[in-house]
Motif scaffolding. Structure first.
Motif, PDB file in Angstrom:
ATOM      1  N   ASP A  82      49.627  35.959  41.064  1.00 24.87           N
ATOM      2  CA  ASP A  82      48.996  35.957  42.376  1.00 24.87           C
ATOM      3  C   ASP A  82      47.519  36.244  42.159  1.00 24.87           C
ATOM      4  O   ASP A  82      47.044  36.181  41.017  1.00 24.87           O
ATOM      5  N   ASP A  83      46.781  36.546  43.220  1.00 31.69           N
ATOM      6  CA  ASP A  83      45.333  36.716  43.044  1.00 31.69           C
ATOM      7  C   ASP A  83      44.943  38.079  42.484  1.00 31.69           C
ATOM      8  O   ASP A  83      43.756  38.400  42.399  1.00 31.69           O
ATOM      9  N   GLU A  84      45.941  38.869  42.028  1.00 29.86           N
ATOM     10  CA  GLU A  84      45.631  40.147  41.393  1.00 29.86           C
ATOM     11  C   GLU A  84      46.419  40.388  40.106  1.00 29.86           C
ATOM     12  O   GLU A  84      46.253  41.423  39.470  1.00 29.86           O
ATOM     13  N   THR A  85      47.288  39.449  39.722  1.00 27.98           N
ATOM     14  CA  THR A  85      48.210  39.684  38.603  1.00 27.98           C
ATOM     15  C   THR A  85      48.170  38.539  37.599  1.00 27.98           C
ATOM     16  O   THR A  85      48.221  37.367  37.980  1.00 27.98           O
ATOM     17  N   ASN A 103      47.078  43.835  35.890  1.00 25.60           N
ATOM     18  CA  ASN A 103      46.570  43.804  37.258  1.00 25.60           C
ATOM     19  C   ASN A 103      45.062  44.035  37.264  1.00 25.60           C
ATOM     20  O   ASN A 103      44.565  44.952  36.596  1.00 25.60           O
TER      21      ASN A 103
END
Length: 443
Positions: A82-85, A103
């Motif tokens: 996703d946009d953080e992982t 992260n």
């Protein structure tokens, strides 16, 4: 019907008082906006780490085919969950299974654009105009897109693409445009911009704007000390004034033609030096009250109390300038495995210096994250030059650039591991406090 003269004077006085009240409210709202904006930025972290995964390229398949004869195995082993992982999942013959997640504040997948990356950089430029030092640093293995992210695509004609409707523009040209746009919105501040450009090559600092530089240097710098001004001690580099984004980009492009580059088996234009571009914002002094100075932004490291620039500093435009803030854009040379890149001779020596300086950077960041009493800034010219950024109060954004290729998974894990350590570094508020109250510089 004619109004009495006294009535007109009364109305004019009333309108003038109303205008003063509106201006006062505007200034108060502007200060509130500045406080709220920088509080939001600080909530995201004064040190932030983003990760960008570059797309698979044709030469990745060639490297991975050499690493594994099983063509059914996917070449890409690094994925944006996703946009953080970030997920690193790799199953290679005769190797242990790798299945790790990391992260970060922001993760960009291979399909995400330069525009998306700059969208997360843009708020830092607002902080810059508010008086906060800002540093954006690209880190990663050679050939992973650091220079593309910072500068944009390279061509023979122009080292930095000119501004315009260009989707591949890097952070530098976009930041130059946004910086001068923000300055133009409030011309009453009379901000001026000076630029310095240096490279750290083989643990020497070269001033790319020095008058004694040569016109073009290509490949390994066999004669580097005679073509440009090398400095063993960190001293103020040459500063040149720029009056527009176009001036800024042209100055950077001219200097980048002097940067050391070499074709390797991993990258056709491998940077052999660390590039540091600094934009210094200065204003005329306003030796006002401490409260007034605080309202215009936090004091910066080394800022004189009455706003006078150091008279001997290169690029100083007069004895009465005040440093408002500094923006540093850092395009690091990539870490490199000599066995993969195929370098020999002097190029191998360059690789050794690059890897040692990056290891010194990792040591400094590790010491900061562990809050050690001694921070080894002087182990490398790179960390010594960036000392105020790394250990000071700048808003620091580290962009990790990684390859999705299976062949480079070991370097990718090292890069992501360093990013995880950077996230553990704890510092005080960006730009806060007085110079006297800050912790002493470690040697």
């Amino acid at each position: 019907m004619l109004w009495p003269q006294g009535s007109w004077q009364s109305k004019a006085g009333h309108l003038e008082r109303s205008l003063q009240e509106v201006n006062t409210r505007y200034e108060l709202e502007k200060q509130k906006r500045k406080v709220l904006h920088n509080r939001l930025v600080e909530l995201k972290g004064n040190i932030r780490v983003h990760c960008r995964i570059r797309p698979l390229l044709p030469f990745d398949k060639e490297l991975d085919d050499a690493a594994s004869q099983d063509s059914s195995m996917p070449a890409g082993v690094v994925h944006a969950v996703d946009d953080e992982t970030v997920l690193v999942k790799c199953d290679r013959p005769a190797h242990a299974l790798i299945n790790k997640t990391y992260n970060f504040e922001r993760v960009y997948g291979p399909a995400e654009s330069q525009h998306a990356v700059f969208g997360d950089v843009c708020p830092l430029l607002t902080s810059l105009l508010d008086g906060y030092n800002v540093c954006i640093l690209a880190y990663g293995q050679t050939g992973c897109g650091k220079s593309y992210t910072m500068l944009g695509p390279h061509s023979e004609e122009e080292c930095v693409p000119a501004r315009g409707p260009h989707s591949d523009l890097g952070i530098l040209p976009r930041a130059a445009g946004e910086l001068f746009r923000l300055i133009s919105e409030n011309p009453s501040r009379s901000l001026k911009v000076d630029v310095s450009i240096v490279e750290v090559y083989n643990n020497d600092i070269f001033d790319l704007l020095a008058k004694e530089r040569c016109t073009v240097v290509s490949g390994p710098k066999r004669e580097a000390p005679t073509t440009k001004a090398a400095k063993r001690e960190v001293s103020p580099p040459t500063r040149r004034p720029v009056h527009s984004a176009e001036d800024f980009i042209a100055l950077a492009a001219g200097s980048l033609r002097l940067r050391a580059q070499l074709a390797t088996q991993v990258h056709a234009r491998s940077s052999r030096s660390h590039l540091i571009i600094t934009a210094t914002l200065t204003t005329a002094p306003t030796c006002s009250s401490p409260a007034d100075r605080q309202s215009h932004g936090p004091p910066l490291e080394g800022r004189p109390s009455c706003g006078r620039a150091s008279p001997g500093s290169p690029g100083a435009q007069g004895p009465a300038e005040q440093v408002h803030a500094k923006l540093q854009l850092v395009d690091l040379a990539g870490s490199e495995c000599a066995g993969v890149s195929g370098v020999t001779g002097l190029a191998l020596r360059e690789t050794s210096f690059i890897n040692r300086s990056l290891a010194a950077l990792a040591d400094v960041l590790g010491a900061l994250s562990e809050r050690r009493g001694h921070i080894p800034y002087r182990n490398s010219q790179l960390t010594h030059f960036l000392q105020d950024v790394l250990g000071g109060d700048a808003k620091l954004l580290v962009i990790l650039c990684v390859s999705p290729s299976r062949k480079h998974v070991a370097e990718t894990l090292r890069c992501l591991g360093l990013g995880a350590r950077v996230r553990q570094v704890q510092r005080g508020q960006a730009g806060g406090g007085s110079p006297a109250s800050r912790r002493p510089r470690n040697q």
